[in-house]
Design a protein around this motif. Structure first.
Motif, PDB file in Angstrom:
ATOM      1  N   TYR A 121      -7.977  -4.013  -1.437  1.00 35.02           N
ATOM      2  CA  TYR A 121      -6.903  -4.977  -1.191  1.00 35.02           C
ATOM      3  C   TYR A 121      -7.556  -6.323  -0.921  1.00 35.02           C
ATOM      4  CZ  TYR A 121      -2.285  -6.619   0.243  1.00 35.02           C
ATOM      5  OH  TYR A 121      -1.085  -7.297   0.307  1.00 35.02           O
ATOM      6  N   TYR A 138       1.986   1.590  -3.525  1.00 32.79           N
ATOM      7  CA  TYR A 138       0.859   2.000  -4.369  1.00 32.79           C
ATOM      8  C   TYR A 138       0.631   3.509  -4.259  1.00 32.79           C
ATOM      9  CZ  TYR A 138      -3.856   2.931  -5.927  1.00 32.79           C
ATOM     10  OH  TYR A 138      -4.931   3.497  -6.560  1.00 32.79           O
ATOM     11  N   ASN A 139       0.721   4.035  -3.053  1.00 28.54           N
ATOM     12  CA  ASN A 139       0.505   5.472  -2.837  1.00 28.54           C
ATOM     13  C   ASN A 139       1.497   6.315  -3.629  1.00 28.54           C
ATOM     14  OD1 ASN A 139      -1.660   5.194  -1.093  1.00 28.54           O
ATOM     15  ND2 ASN A 139      -0.379   5.151   0.741  1.00 28.54           N
ATOM     16  N   GLY A 142      -2.982  -1.576   7.666  1.00 28.66           N
ATOM     17  CA  GLY A 142      -3.091  -1.151   6.275  1.00 28.66           C
ATOM     18  C   GLY A 142      -3.724   0.227   6.141  1.00 28.66           C
ATOM     19  N   LEU A 163       0.834  -1.207   0.000  1.00 32.62           N
ATOM     20  CA  LEU A 163       0.000   0.000   0.000  1.00 32.62           C
ATOM     21  C   LEU A 163       0.871   1.260   0.000  1.00 32.62           C
ATOM     22  CD1 LEU A 163      -2.819  -1.138   2.433  1.00 32.62           C
ATOM     23  CD2 LEU A 163      -3.127  -0.429   0.048  1.00 32.62           C
ATOM     24  N   ARG A 200      -2.978   3.789   4.010  1.00 32.92           N
ATOM     25  CA  ARG A 200      -3.947   4.460   3.128  1.00 32.92           C
ATOM     26  C   ARG A 200      -5.323   4.346   3.769  1.00 32.92           C
ATOM     27  NH1 ARG A 200      -3.951   6.225  -2.339  1.00 32.92           N
ATOM     28  NH2 ARG A 200      -6.093   6.639  -2.972  1.00 32.92           N
ATOM     29  N   THR A 239      -8.620   2.586   2.112  1.00 36.44           N
ATOM     30  CA  THR A 239      -8.543   1.247   1.523  1.00 36.44           C
ATOM     31  C   THR A 239      -9.692   0.359   2.003  1.00 36.44           C
ATOM     32  OG1 THR A 239      -6.133   1.444   1.571  1.00 36.44           O
ATOM     33  CG2 THR A 239      -7.039  -0.735   1.110  1.00 36.44           C
TER      34      THR A 239
END
Length: 244
Positions: A152, A137-138, A169, A134, A173, A176
């Motif tokens: 996810y 991904y950000n 998680g 994550l 983010r 999510t």
């Protein structure tokens, strides 16, 4: 390749006496089941793919499967296997989720980015891995507009503490949506989709079903008549055994 393996036509690999049947290698590999299932999932119509994922995550009571996959209008527009994502932390290795999908859902249309982390058998899902992916991904630069939803999906293995994993998680983010599924849940979703599928999709679904069976995940559907059978008295079983 899948059908060659399923019908024992794929031979062996390796050298001399150490040669191993491809069938055994395929059966023991998390990567093979991931690629086989999700590649074929992307060939299905969006609603069918969503129905499978919704069923696969249905037992995850604290998860967001319904929000991610409860769409009647849907399309998988992009799929990438094992993308390499740069880690923004200094001197950190790049991270590699198993699958990354872009879905377009609903009316008006929304975009979902879905990260998939797959595990085989009893291997644990790793909280640190969820957070690392994550974080990476950000840091991605999205060619299109930012997604409306980020999901996810953890499939296979086991999650020791789902609440703690999700909480960790969310620190990476906060928006999510998390969903957890087992390969056996995927097998159930595929079996249910087969019951109502058109012939063209049935061939894809049967491939998925046979692959899952090879990996040891077979969904057995019990007939309604079996569900309503009267319970057998244990004393009758004992008497019958003594008599025979």
């Amino acid at each position: 390749m899948l059908n060659a393996i399923l019908h024992a036509k794929s031979g062996r690999h390796g050298e001399a006496e150490a040669r191993t049947p491809w069938r055994e290698t395929f059966r023991d590999s998390e990567d093979f089941i991931t690629a086989t299932l999700f590649e074929r999932l992307s060939y299905l119509s969006g609603p069918t793919a969503m129905s499978i994922l919704a069923e696969a995550t249905r037992r995850d009571a604290g998860g967001d499967g319904a929000k991610l996959f409860g769409w009647r209008m849907a399309e998988i527009t992009e799929i990438a296997f094992w993308p390499l994502w740069e880690d923004p932390l200094p001197e950190a290795w790049r991270k590699e989720p198993d699958v990354f999908l872009t879905l377009r859902v609903g009316d008006p249309q929304q975009v979902i980015h879905l990260i998939v982390e797959a595990k085989r058998g009893g291997a644990p899902q790793l909280q640190e891995q969820w957070c690392n992916q994550l974080r990476c991904y950000n840091d991605l630069r999205h060619e299109d507009a930012s997604p409306d939803l980020v999901g996810y999906l953890a499939i296979g293995g086991h999650v020791p503490d789902p609440t703690a994993y999700r909480g960790a998680g969310l620190k990476q983010r906060p928006d999510t949506l998390f969903a957890i599924a087992g390969w056996e849940d995927m097998a159930r979703g595929v079996a249910q989709a087969l019951d109502t599928s058109a012939p063209a999709e049935a061939r894809i679904l049967k491939d998925m079903q046979e692959a899952l069976t090879l990996f040891g995940y077979l969904h057995v559907k019990f007939e309604d008549t079996l569900k309503h059978m009267a319970e057998v008295d244990a004393r009758a079983v004992t008497s019958f055994g003594a008599w025979t």
